[in-house]
Scaffold this active site. Structure first.
Site, PDB file in Angstrom:
ATOM      1  CE  LYS A 117      -5.706  -7.592 -16.409  1.00  0.00           C
ATOM      2  NZ  LYS A 117      -5.485  -8.536 -15.317  1.00  0.00           N
ATOM      3  CE  LYS A 199      -1.378  -1.818 -15.436  1.00  0.00           C
ATOM      4  NZ  LYS A 199      -1.637  -2.798 -14.435  1.00  0.00           N
ATOM      5  CE  LYS A 202       3.467  -9.301 -14.076  1.00  0.00           C
ATOM      6  NZ  LYS A 202       2.298  -8.610 -13.660  1.00  0.00           N
TER       7      LYS A 202
HETATM    8  P1  TYM Z   1       0.061  -7.396 -11.004  1.00  0.00           P
HETATM    9  O1  TYM Z   1       0.729  -8.712 -11.163  1.00  0.00           O
HETATM   10  O2  TYM Z   1      -0.476  -6.744 -12.215  1.00  0.00           O
HETATM   11  O3  TYM Z   1       1.052  -6.399 -10.304  1.00  0.00           O
HETATM   12  C1  TYM Z   1       1.718  -6.704  -9.074  1.00  0.00           C
HETATM   13  C2  TYM Z   1       1.818  -5.445  -8.257  1.00  0.00           C
HETATM   14  O4  TYM Z   1       2.508  -4.433  -8.991  1.00  0.00           O
HETATM   15  C3  TYM Z   1       1.720  -3.249  -9.045  1.00  0.00           C
HETATM   16  N1  TYM Z   1       1.955  -2.589 -10.341  1.00  0.00           N
HETATM   17  C4  TYM Z   1       2.343  -1.325 -10.480  1.00  0.00           C
HETATM   18  N2  TYM Z   1       2.623  -0.363  -9.594  1.00  0.00           N
HETATM   19  C5  TYM Z   1       2.999   0.841 -10.081  1.00  0.00           C
HETATM   20  N3  TYM Z   1       3.101   1.127 -11.397  1.00  0.00           N
HETATM   21  C6  TYM Z   1       2.829   0.187 -12.330  1.00  0.00           C
HETATM   22  N4  TYM Z   1       2.950   0.458 -13.628  1.00  0.00           N
HETATM   23  C7  TYM Z   1       2.427  -1.103 -11.881  1.00  0.00           C
HETATM   24  N5  TYM Z   1       2.086  -2.246 -12.531  1.00  0.00           N
HETATM   25  C8  TYM Z   1       1.792  -3.142 -11.564  1.00  0.00           C
HETATM   26  C9  TYM Z   1       0.284  -3.728  -8.903  1.00  0.00           C
HETATM   27  O5  TYM Z   1      -0.559  -2.703  -8.438  1.00  0.00           O
HETATM   28  C10 TYM Z   1       0.438  -4.862  -7.921  1.00  0.00           C
HETATM   29  O6  TYM Z   1       0.442  -4.380  -6.594  1.00  0.00           O
HETATM   30  N6  TYM Z   1      -4.403  -8.748  -9.240  1.00  0.00           N
HETATM   31  C11 TYM Z   1      -3.026  -8.488  -8.871  1.00  0.00           C
HETATM   32  C12 TYM Z   1      -2.362  -9.689  -8.221  1.00  0.00           C
HETATM   33  C13 TYM Z   1      -3.095 -10.226  -7.032  1.00  0.00           C
HETATM   34  C14 TYM Z   1      -3.166  -9.642  -5.750  1.00  0.00           C
HETATM   35  C15 TYM Z   1      -3.916 -10.554  -4.954  1.00  0.00           C
HETATM   36  C16 TYM Z   1      -2.650  -8.468  -5.201  1.00  0.00           C
HETATM   37  C17 TYM Z   1      -3.774 -11.415  -6.994  1.00  0.00           C
HETATM   38  N7  TYM Z   1      -4.246 -11.598  -5.749  1.00  0.00           N
HETATM   39  C18 TYM Z   1      -4.158 -10.295  -3.609  1.00  0.00           C
HETATM   40  C19 TYM Z   1      -2.918  -8.209  -3.848  1.00  0.00           C
HETATM   41  C20 TYM Z   1      -3.653  -9.109  -3.074  1.00  0.00           C
HETATM   42  C21 TYM Z   1      -2.245  -8.148 -10.119  1.00  0.00           C
HETATM   43  O7  TYM Z   1      -2.601  -8.512 -11.189  1.00  0.00           O
HETATM   44  O8  TYM Z   1      -1.091  -7.487  -9.887  1.00  0.00           O
END
Ligand code: TYM
Length: 334
Positions: A117, A199, A202
Site C-alpha cells: 500500500k 489479487k 475493489k
Molecule cells: P478488506 O476490506 O480488504 O476485505 C474484506 C475481506 O475480503 C477478503 N478479500 C479477498 N478474499 C479473496 N480474494 C480476494 N481477492 C479478496 N480481497 C479481499 C479479505 O481477506 C477480507 O477477509 N483489514 C481488513 C478489514 C478488517 C478486519 C478486521 C478483518 C479490519 N478489521 C478485523 C478481520 C478482522 C481488510 O482490509 O479487508
C-alpha cells in the site's frame, strides 16, 4: 449478546473503501454467512481503517452505509448477530493505542500489505497505514473472538494479532483470547481478471479487473468474457495458467464442482464455452444478492436502526474488555 459456552465467537470486518467485489464475497462474505447460523457472530464495517486512504467525507459516509447494507443483504441477521460500524464504538481506537505500545516497530515493518500500500500511495504514506494491523488486532481482541474468517491476504495480520495478544497475556495474565484465522480452501485468493498475478481488489483503477457485487448481469458477462487467459485454449488446472485457474476457482466456488469435474465438463471445448458457463454461474450467485442489496439500501430507517442497535451491543462487550485492559495496565480508575 452473551457468549454461550458451546458457541464460538466469530468476528470479521470489511473496509469501507469501495464497492465489494467477487473476491470479498468468495474469500470472506460467503463463509461469514455460512458460519452465522451456528455461532455468536460479530461483523463490522471498518470505516476507521478506510481513512488511511484519503477520500471526500460524503464518499466515506456513502460507502460506509452501502457496505453496511451489503452485510444485511448477505443475510447476516442483525437481531441474531452484531452488525455494526467500527467508528460507532470508540473502544476500537482506545485499545489500538494501548496495543501500539505492545507492538515492536520491527514486527509492524514486516507487514507485506503495508509495503504494497505504501508503494501504491507513495504521496500519502501516513502513520495510520503503518499501524493499520494494530487497529485490526484491537477489533479482534476487544470481542474475544475465537475465529476470524478472512481471505488469504489477511493471514499475516492475524499472525501479528496473535503475537500481540500472547505478548500482552504474557505480561498481564489471561486478558485476551487468542483468535484463530479461518481461511477457506477455495476462494481465499481470487485474482484480478486482467492481471491474474495480482489479487482482485475493489480499489483497482481498472474496473475490468474486478467484478463488483453491484455490477448488472450484462456487465458481469462482459468482464468474464474479457478476462485474460492464455493461448493454450484448454480448461486445465495448472499453477502456470493463472488466468484460467482463477476462472476455474470462481466456477468451483459458485457451483460446488471440483477441478476434476470442471476439466471433464470442458474437455475438448474452448475458452468461449467455459467463460459463458463461468459468467452464468457468477450471475446466478450474485444477482439475488444485488436485488436484496438494492431493496435494503432504500430502507434508510432500517439501516439506521440496525446500525444503532448493533453498536450498542458491540459497545457493551468492548467496554468490558477495555475496562479490564485499563486496570491491568495500571491506569488510575478513581
Ligand atoms: P478488506 O476490506 O480488504 O476485505 C474484506 C475481506 O475480503 C477478503 N478479500 C479477498 N478474499 C479473496 N480474494 C480476494 N481477492 C479478496 N480481497 C479481499 C479479505 O481477506 C477480507 O477477509 N483489514 C481488513 C478489514 C478488517 C478486519 C478486521 C478483518 C479490519 N478489521 C478485523 C478481520 C478482522 C481488510 O482490509 O479487508
Amino acid at each position: 449478546m452473551e457468549q454461550t459456552e458451546n458457541k464460538k465467537r466469530v468476528l470479521s470486518f470489511v473496509q469501507a473503501s469501495g464497492t465489494p467485489t467477487l473476491g470479498n464475497y468468495l474469500g470472506a462474505f460467503r463463509n461469514w454467512r455460512g458460519m452465522a447460523a451456528e455461532n455468536d457472530c460479530i461483523f463490522g464495517v471498518a470505516d476507521l481503517h478506510a481513512i488511511t486512504v484519503r477520500s471526500a467525507p460524503a464518499d466515506l459516509r456513502r460507502r460506509s452505509v452501502e457496505m453496511y447494507a451489503m452485510l444485511l443483504a448477505l443475510g447476516l441477521d442483525p437481531e441474531k448477530n452484531i452488525v455494526f460500524l467500527q467508528s460507532h464504538v470508540p473502544e476500537h481506537a482506545s485499545l489500538a493505542w494501548v496495543l501500539n505500545c505492545y507492538t515492536q516497530f520491527g514486527e509492524a515493518s514486516r507487514m507485506t500489505q503495508f509495503k504494497d500500500k505504501a508503494a501504491r500511495h507513495a504521496d500519502n504514506v501516513n502513520v495510520g497505514l503503518f499501524t493499520y494491523p494494530i487497529l485490526m488486532a484491537a477489533d479482534i481482541l476487544l470481542y474475544n473472538a475465537d475465529m476470524v474468517p478472512v481471505g488469504d491476504d489477511q493471514r499475516q495480520h492475524l499472525e501479528i494479532t496473535r503475537d500481540i495478544a500472547e505478548r500482552f497475556n504474557g505480561i498481564y495474565g489471561d486478558v485476551f483470547r487468542i483468535p484463530a484465522p479461518y481461511i477457506g480452501k477455495k476462494g481465499a485468493k481470487i485474482l484480478s481478471l486482467q492481471e491474474p498475478e495480482k489479487k482482485m481488489s475493489k480499489s483497482d483503477p481498472n474496473v475490468k479487473a474486478f467484478i463488483s457485487l453491484t455490477d448488472p448481469d450484462d456487465v458481469i458477462v462482459k468482464k468474464i468474457k474479457s478476462a485474460v487467459t492464455d493461448s493454450e485454449a484448454s480448461v486445465r488446472w495448472s499453477e502456470e495458467k493463472k488466468g484460467v485457474g482463477n476462472l476455474m476457482t470462481i466456477y468451483a466456488c459458485c457451483t460446488g464442482k471440483s477441478f476434476e469435474e470442471i476439466e471433464a465438463e470442458f474437455a475438448g471445448r474452448g475458452y468461449g464455452d467455459f467463460k459463458a458457463a463461468v459468467a452464468e454461474a457468477v450471475v446466478a450467485e450474485i444477482s439475488p444478492l444485488r436485488s436484496e442489496y438494492e431493496r435494503i439500501l432504500k430502507d434508510r430507517a432500517y439501516i439506521e436502526a440496525s446500525a444503532r442497535a448493533g453498536a450498542e451491543k458491540a459497545e457493551a462487550i468492548a467496554r468490558r474488555t477495555m475496562r479490564k485492559v485499563m486496570k491491568k495496565v495500571g491506569f488510575y480508575q478513581g
